[in-house]
Structures are given as structure tokens and as C-alpha cells.
Design a protein around this motif. Structure first.
Motif, PDB file in Angstrom:
ATOM      1  N   UNK A   1      16.420   1.343 -16.228  1.00  0.00           N
ATOM      2  CA  UNK A   1      17.171   0.357 -17.013  1.00  0.00           C
ATOM      3  C   UNK A   1      16.401  -0.962 -17.092  1.00  0.00           C
ATOM      4  N   UNK A   2      16.381  -1.550 -18.285  1.00  0.00           N
ATOM      5  CA  UNK A   2      15.825  -2.879 -18.514  1.00  0.00           C
ATOM      6  C   UNK A   2      16.998  -3.763 -18.907  1.00  0.00           C
ATOM      7  N   UNK A   3      17.357  -4.714 -18.044  1.00  0.00           N
ATOM      8  CA  UNK A   3      18.537  -5.546 -18.243  1.00  0.00           C
ATOM      9  C   UNK A   3      18.111  -6.970 -18.568  1.00  0.00           C
ATOM     10  N   UNK A   4      18.755  -7.539 -19.593  1.00  0.00           N
ATOM     11  CA  UNK A   4      18.463  -8.927 -19.972  1.00  0.00           C
ATOM     12  C   UNK A   4      19.776  -9.672 -20.210  1.00  0.00           C
ATOM     13  N   UNK A   5      19.635 -10.951 -20.479  1.00  0.00           N
ATOM     14  CA  UNK A   5      20.768 -11.853 -20.645  1.00  0.00           C
ATOM     15  C   UNK A   5      20.682 -12.530 -22.007  1.00  0.00           C
ATOM     16  N   UNK A   6      21.756 -13.205 -22.400  1.00  0.00           N
ATOM     17  CA  UNK A   6      21.723 -13.975 -23.640  1.00  0.00           C
ATOM     18  C   UNK A   6      20.621 -15.034 -23.557  1.00  0.00           C
ATOM     19  N   UNK A   7      20.045 -15.371 -24.712  1.00  0.00           N
ATOM     20  CA  UNK A   7      18.999 -16.395 -24.767  1.00  0.00           C
ATOM     21  C   UNK A   7      19.509 -17.695 -24.148  1.00  0.00           C
ATOM     22  N   UNK A   8      18.700 -18.282 -23.298  1.00  0.00           N
ATOM     23  CA  UNK A   8      19.025 -19.562 -22.690  1.00  0.00           C
ATOM     24  C   UNK A   8      19.837 -19.489 -21.408  1.00  0.00           C
ATOM     25  N   UNK A   9      20.439 -18.324 -21.103  1.00  0.00           N
ATOM     26  CA  UNK A   9      21.293 -18.216 -19.923  1.00  0.00           C
ATOM     27  C   UNK A   9      20.504 -18.419 -18.628  1.00  0.00           C
ATOM     28  N   UNK A  10      19.411 -17.713 -18.466  1.00  0.00           N
ATOM     29  CA  UNK A  10      18.635 -17.814 -17.230  1.00  0.00           C
ATOM     30  C   UNK A  10      18.091 -19.232 -17.061  1.00  0.00           C
ATOM     31  N   UNK A  11      17.628 -19.843 -18.134  1.00  0.00           N
ATOM     32  CA  UNK A  11      17.128 -21.216 -18.048  1.00  0.00           C
ATOM     33  C   UNK A  11      18.243 -22.175 -17.645  1.00  0.00           C
ATOM     34  N   UNK A  12      19.454 -21.958 -18.152  1.00  0.00           N
ATOM     35  CA  UNK A  12      20.588 -22.808 -17.782  1.00  0.00           C
ATOM     36  C   UNK A  12      20.945 -22.627 -16.306  1.00  0.00           C
ATOM     37  N   UNK A  13      20.889 -21.392 -15.821  1.00  0.00           N
ATOM     38  CA  UNK A  13      21.118 -21.144 -14.393  1.00  0.00           C
ATOM     39  C   UNK A  13      20.045 -21.867 -13.583  1.00  0.00           C
ATOM     40  N   UNK A  14      18.786 -21.715 -13.992  1.00  0.00           N
ATOM     41  CA  UNK A  14      17.671 -22.351 -13.280  1.00  0.00           C
ATOM     42  C   UNK A  14      17.826 -23.870 -13.244  1.00  0.00           C
ATOM     43  N   UNK A  15      18.275 -24.455 -14.339  1.00  0.00           N
ATOM     44  CA  UNK A  15      18.470 -25.906 -14.397  1.00  0.00           C
ATOM     45  C   UNK A  15      19.574 -26.368 -13.453  1.00  0.00           C
ATOM     46  N   UNK A  16      20.573 -25.520 -13.213  1.00  0.00           N
ATOM     47  CA  UNK A  16      21.711 -25.891 -12.367  1.00  0.00           C
ATOM     48  C   UNK A  16      21.459 -25.642 -10.880  1.00  0.00           C
ATOM     49  N   UNK A  17      20.476 -24.804 -10.562  1.00  0.00           N
ATOM     50  CA  UNK A  17      20.173 -24.474  -9.162  1.00  0.00           C
ATOM     51  C   UNK A  17      19.506 -25.669  -8.480  1.00  0.00           C
ATOM     52  N   UNK A  18      19.957 -25.936  -7.262  1.00  0.00           N
ATOM     53  CA  UNK A  18      19.339 -26.966  -6.429  1.00  0.00           C
ATOM     54  C   UNK A  18      18.929 -26.309  -5.112  1.00  0.00           C
ATOM     55  N   UNK A  19      18.428 -27.080  -4.193  1.00  0.00           N
ATOM     56  CA  UNK A  19      18.021 -26.494  -2.909  1.00  0.00           C
ATOM     57  C   UNK A  19      19.214 -25.941  -2.145  1.00  0.00           C
ATOM     58  N   UNK A  20      20.396 -26.484  -2.404  1.00  0.00           N
ATOM     59  CA  UNK A  20      21.644 -25.956  -1.817  1.00  0.00           C
ATOM     60  C   UNK A  20      22.592 -25.705  -2.983  1.00  0.00           C
ATOM     61  N   UNK A  21      22.844 -24.440  -3.291  1.00  0.00           N
ATOM     62  CA  UNK A  21      23.604 -24.063  -4.482  1.00  0.00           C
ATOM     63  C   UNK A  21      24.877 -23.335  -4.111  1.00  0.00           C
ATOM     64  N   UNK A  22      25.960 -23.749  -4.744  1.00  0.00           N
ATOM     65  CA  UNK A  22      27.246 -23.068  -4.616  1.00  0.00           C
ATOM     66  C   UNK A  22      27.536 -22.402  -5.956  1.00  0.00           C
ATOM     67  N   UNK A  23      27.904 -21.118  -5.889  1.00  0.00           N
ATOM     68  CA  UNK A  23      28.145 -20.339  -7.112  1.00  0.00           C
ATOM     69  C   UNK A  23      29.407 -19.522  -6.997  1.00  0.00           C
ATOM     70  N   UNK A  24      30.083 -19.373  -8.130  1.00  0.00           N
ATOM     71  CA  UNK A  24      31.034 -18.277  -8.266  1.00  0.00           C
ATOM     72  C   UNK A  24      30.437 -17.406  -9.358  1.00  0.00           C
TER      73      UNK A  24
END
Length: 179
Positions: free
Chosen positions: A129-152
Motif C-alpha cells: 500500500x502507498x498511502x498519502x494525504x491531502x495536499x498541504x496536510x503534512x506541511x500543516x502538521x509539521x508547522x504545528x509540531x514543536x519540541x513538545x507536542x500535544x495531539x488528538x
């Protein structure tokens, strides 16, 4: 002396309705100096989307022989080989031979990744399987990640709903087969 890895700590509330996986996770991810934020974020997304007993991050960029994420059963046997990015067909072939299942999560254009594999030998390519995401989603996640990240992080009917440090993001999951 070279620059060392940056350590990121993640605290995640996981609710994968599609697979019936619900868990509270706390883990650390080392980001190699040459690794982009998008690649590291894709590793984290793959880890969450494949989460099960025995899952772990591979040696990554420093190891070479292991995938980005892997799953071992209680005997230590490799159950899942989970690659990230745009691995060469030879690496996907090796992963498909080594484990019961092989998955690639990409933050790149999936059609271009699949095109690089066309005509190349990949063991049981129809099952990879080759799985991808909507355009811009991964970059938006990357922009929101910090050294200490809380996620739901929730998955319902093939749609990912993530809140990363207070930033709400959504993406459909897109899947292609290697063959």
C-alpha cells in the motif's frame, strides 16, 4: 563536531475508529539534522495510523537496514515494514519480502512515487500500500509540531482529524497499490 538530532516529545490521544484502536501515547522522536520536518511528521503519522502492539520507530536515517517504522510480534519476528517518503523500489521489495505486510506513507506526490516503481521488481507488489494525504496536510502538521507536542488524532471512514498543539487539521487518506 556535528549537529545532533533534535528530540521531539509527543503526547497523543489516539482514536482510530476504522481499526478499533484507542490509546493514550507518549513517545519521543529523534529528528536527524538532515531530515525535513515534513518527513519526520510523516513518520509520526505513519506510527499513529499503524499503531499496534510491537510498533517502534526504526533506526531511520542513521540505520539504513530498518524501515522508518516497524512492527514486531512477541517472538521478535518482523510483522510490518512501514516506509516513509519516496523509497526506491528495491527497498520496498526488500521490505515486502521481510515482513507480512509492507506500507509506504508519503508526503510527496503519490503518482510520482508510484511511477518510480513502475516496471521494477517488488515482491507481492499488489499487496504493498502507498498511502498519502491531502495536499498541504503534512506541511500543516509539521508547522504545528514543536519540541513538545500535544495531539488528538482520530480516524473515521478514511478521514484523519488531528489537533496538533491547538491547530485543527483534516485530511482524507488516499491509497494506491504498488502494482
Amino acid at each position: 563536531m556535528g549537529i545532533g538530532a533534535t528530540i521531539h516529545t509527543f503526547d497523543v490521544q489516539l482514536a482510530d475508529v476504522d481499526r478499533g484502536v484507542y490509546d493514550e501515547l507518549s513517545f519521543k522522536v529523534a529528528q536527524h539534522p538532515s531530515e525535513t520536518a515534513a518527513f519526520m511528521s510523516t513518520r509520526v503519522l505513519a506510527y499513529l495510523l499503524e499503531h499496534e502492539e510491537g510498533i517502534a520507530f526504526g533506526d531511520g536515517l542513521s540505520g539504513g537496514d530498518e524501515p522508518a517504522v516497524l512492527v514486531r510480534d512477541m517472538t521478535g519476528a518482523l510483522v510490518a515494514w512501514i516506509e516513509v517518503g519516496a523509497p526506491e523500489a528495491e527497498r520496498v521489495h526488500r521490505g515486502s519480502m521481510a515482513a507480512e505486510r509492507c506500507v509506504v506513507y508519503t508526503h510527496r506526490d503519490p503518482a510520482k512515487v508510484a511511477a518510480r516503481w513502475a516496471g521494477k521488481r517488488i515482491h507481492e507488489a499488489e499487496a504493498v500500500r502507498l498511502v498519502s494525504f491531502d495536499a498541504g496536510f503534512v506541511d500543516a502538521v509539521a508547522d504545528a509540531v514543536t519540541r513538545r507536542t500535544t495531539m488528538s488524532f482520530s480516524v473515521t471512514e478514511g478521514v484523519v482529524y488531528a489537533e496538533v498543539n491547538g491547530v485543527a487539521l483534516t485530511s482524507s487518506l488516499h491509497e494506491l497499490r504498488a502494482a
